[in-house]
Design an enzyme around this catalytic site. Structure first.
Site, short mmCIF file in Angstrom:
data_model
loop_
_atom_site.label_atom_id
_atom_site.label_comp_id
_atom_site.label_asym_id
_atom_site.label_seq_id
_atom_site.Cartn_x
_atom_site.Cartn_y
_atom_site.Cartn_z
N GLU A 1 1.93 79.14 2.03
CA GLU A 1 2.33 80.21 3.08
C GLU A 1 1.15 81.45 2.59
O GLU A 1 0.77 81.68 1.33
CB GLU A 1 3.65 80.97 2.56
CG GLU A 1 4.89 79.92 3.05
CD GLU A 1 6.05 80.59 2.70
OE1 GLU A 1 6.06 81.58 2.40
OE2 GLU A 1 6.91 79.88 3.09
N HIS B 1 8.59 83.51 7.04
CA HIS B 1 9.57 83.80 5.72
C HIS B 1 10.28 84.94 5.79
O HIS B 1 10.20 85.79 4.78
CB HIS B 1 8.56 83.52 4.58
CG HIS B 1 9.42 83.07 3.37
ND1 HIS B 1 8.91 82.34 2.29
CD2 HIS B 1 10.73 83.35 3.13
CE1 HIS B 1 10.07 82.00 1.19
NE2 HIS B 1 11.02 82.78 1.81
P1 NAI Z 1 22.62 78.48 -3.53
O1 NAI Z 1 22.02 77.96 -4.61
O2 NAI Z 1 23.85 79.17 -3.41
O3 NAI Z 1 23.05 76.78 -2.78
C1 NAI Z 1 22.03 75.75 -2.65
C2 NAI Z 1 23.08 74.56 -2.54
O4 NAI Z 1 22.22 73.35 -2.63
C3 NAI Z 1 23.82 74.51 -4.04
O5 NAI Z 1 25.33 74.22 -3.18
C4 NAI Z 1 23.44 73.30 -4.26
O6 NAI Z 1 24.38 72.27 -5.06
C5 NAI Z 1 22.82 72.45 -3.26
N1 NAI Z 1 21.93 71.46 -3.68
C6 NAI Z 1 21.13 71.37 -4.64
N2 NAI Z 1 20.31 70.36 -4.53
C7 NAI Z 1 20.73 69.39 -3.51
C8 NAI Z 1 20.44 68.00 -3.01
N3 NAI Z 1 19.35 67.42 -3.77
N4 NAI Z 1 20.99 67.81 -2.03
C9 NAI Z 1 22.04 68.63 -1.37
N5 NAI Z 1 22.52 69.71 -2.11
C10 NAI Z 1 21.74 70.31 -2.95
O7 NAI Z 1 21.24 79.10 -2.56
P2 NAI Z 1 21.18 79.86 -1.36
O8 NAI Z 1 21.33 81.16 -1.74
O9 NAI Z 1 22.43 79.36 -0.35
O10 NAI Z 1 19.70 79.54 -0.88
C11 NAI Z 1 19.35 78.20 -0.22
C12 NAI Z 1 17.92 78.23 0.02
O11 NAI Z 1 17.51 79.16 0.72
C13 NAI Z 1 17.04 78.47 -1.21
O12 NAI Z 1 15.98 77.63 -1.29
C14 NAI Z 1 16.32 79.53 -1.29
O13 NAI Z 1 15.00 79.64 -1.53
C15 NAI Z 1 16.40 79.69 0.41
N6 NAI Z 1 16.16 81.16 1.03
C16 NAI Z 1 15.28 81.50 2.12
C17 NAI Z 1 15.41 82.85 2.42
C18 NAI Z 1 14.38 83.01 3.57
O14 NAI Z 1 13.93 84.01 3.83
N7 NAI Z 1 14.03 81.99 4.16
C19 NAI Z 1 16.03 84.01 1.88
C20 NAI Z 1 17.18 83.25 1.01
C21 NAI Z 1 16.94 81.99 0.42
#
Ligand code: NAI
Length: 410
Positions: free
Chosen positions: A270, A293
């Site tokens: 990015e 992003h």
């Molecule tokens: P979170 O930590 O609440 O949820 C992530 C989930 O993924 C958890 O339930 C975890 O158990 C699960 N997980 C982990 N490894 C896994 C695997 N190998 N297979 C299946 N499930 C798995 O995180 P949240 O807040 O929901 O964020 C998720 C993603 O979104 C992160 O990567 C974060 O960086 C990204 N994000 C992107 C944003 C953007 O601007 N596009 C803004 C905020 C977050």
């Protein structure tokens, strides 16, 4: 009678960088922190070092990097707030070894991402990106082909955490059938169905949306094999991390028509600023929504992040409560206004706690309460006393070998 002491908040310099939302400044002010410097930009290295050196609390967003070298010059600094989801921009381990907890805002922008996911699901299922691109070039693609309602379609959510579960609620309210896959057992919201494998989810979904963190298991999680397992004509969304999808494999799947459309907000590479060019093989496809992003970037999220992180910083500064810190042992405490409170952060070595206690007992000071947490590196003990303050306590605590940092509250 026990004299009450109050934290001298005017002396605590708060430095907020990179245009952190005004909600943070307002929160500090409302809690008695008046010595605030808020800059709209990310200072260069020299200015940053000078500013951070004078600050007790520093708030940054993603462009400021607090490296080992910089932290080591910051003698007054006792806590850091990352007004963002990630905290990679801070050397968290060095901060911990210096007794500095780092806080962030793990879910203030959750809803913003979830809303964009739903909007993109609808746009992709209606083939709007292609029609939009054509209209911009003077073409009129009035046709219902490849245009579907989302109602009764299957959405497959990979990662059922903060964002994934919000997408689940919103999707179900639109009449979609929700399937999800997570490595951790989760409570299904509404009628959502947990899949026992990634393969099962890929096979059943009309839309697959990724909401996993970046880990060694999620890197390249969606490649040629997984795309082939998806239904013909399905759509893929990645608003999680750029490394999760293998872009050349997606390019092939789009070229072959196996994948009908995609939306990507995150990319393996990015641009670091708005002045740098963005280059992606996906730019050739009109049926791919590309966004820079911005999944979590809304005014509401910025405001909530400002308050959420400022609240954690103030709570730590006022009470010593480190709950929610990303790099630190966790102690959750409310203020106790009738006592003095000492925070002692030390190397996790045998005998230090005994010496800390001795400072109080040798003076006949009653320890009203004591809370200790340790990890492999540090110990963090909070001591409440109910005696008259002895001005020699603080220097004596500081002089204990292995002490990293000491503060006195109230
Ligand atoms: P979170 O930590 O609440 O949820 C992530 C989930 O993924 C958890 O339930 C975890 O158990 C699960 N997980 C982990 N490894 C896994 C695997 N190998 N297979 C299946 N499930 C798995 O995180 P949240 O807040 O929901 O964020 C998720 C993603 O979104 C992160 O990567 C974060 O960086 C990204 N994000 C992107 C944003 C953007 O601007 N596009 C803004 C905020 C977050």
């Amino acid at each position: 009678m026990v004299k009450k002491y109050s934290l001298n908040k005017e002396k605590i310099k708060v430095l907020l960088l990179e245009g952190i939302h005004k909600s943070a400044t307002d929160f500090f002010l409302a809690n008695g922190y008046t010595n605030i410097e808020s800059l709209s930009y990310a200072p260069d290295e020299a200015e940053l070092q000078e500013k951070v050196r004078q600050a007790s609390i520093v708030g940054i967003r993603s462009r400021t990097h607090l490296t080992k070298e910089l932290l080591q010059t910051a003698e007054k600094l006792f806590t850091i707030g990352c007004f963002s989801i990630g905290t990679n921009q801070v050397d968290g381990r060095i901060a911990k070894l210096m007794g500095i907890p780092v806080f962030n805002a793990p879910f203030s922008n959750t809803r913003s991402v979830a809303e964009l996911v739903i909007a993109e699901c609808i746009l992709l299922m209606r083939n709007i990106p292609v029609k939009n691109a054509a209209a911009h070039k003077g073409k009129w693609l009035k046709s219902a082909s490849n245009s579907f309602e989302v109602r009764d379609k299957n959405i497959g959510i990979i990662g059922y955490g903060h964002i994934g579960s919000q997408v689940s609620i919103l999707a179900e309210s639109l009449g979609m059938n929700v399937y999800y896959y997570d490595i951790v057992k989760k409570l299904s919201l509404g009628k959502a169905v947990a899949c026992s494998s990634l393969e099962e989810l890929l096979a059943v979904s009309h839309i697959v949306t990724l909401h996993v963190p970046e880990t060694q298991h999620t890197r390249k999680m969606i490649g040629e094999r997984e795309l082939a397992l998806m239904r013909r004509g399905s759509c893929l969304l990645n608003l999680a991390r750029g490394s999760v999808v293998v872009i050349p494999a997606l390019v092939e799947a789009l070229k072959s028509g196996h994948i009908l459309g995609a939306a990507l907000d995150v990319f393996p590479e990015e641009p670091t600023s708005n002045n740098d060019p963005f280059i992606s093989e996906l730019q050739q496809f009109d049926n791919v929504i590309l966004s820079p992003h911005v999944g979590g970037s809304t005014m509401e999220a910025q405001e909530k992040i400002g308050t959420e992180v400022a609240e954690k910083l103030v709570h730590y500064s006022d009470t010593g409560s480190s709950i929610g810190a990303t790099n630190f042992v966790q102690i959750s405490l409310q203020p106790n206004r009738n006592v003095q409170r000492f925070l002692h952060i030390h190397k996790n070595e045998p005998g230090i706690l005994k010496e800390v206690n001795y400072v109080f007992t040798s003076k006949g000071i009653n320890i009203a309460a004591e809370y200790l947490q340790t990890d492999n590196d540090i110990g963090y003990v909070i001591i409440d006393t109910d005696s008259k303050l002895d001005s020699t306590i603080l220097p004596e605590l500081k002089s204990i070998e292995g002490t990293i940092r000491v503060r006195m509250l109230f």
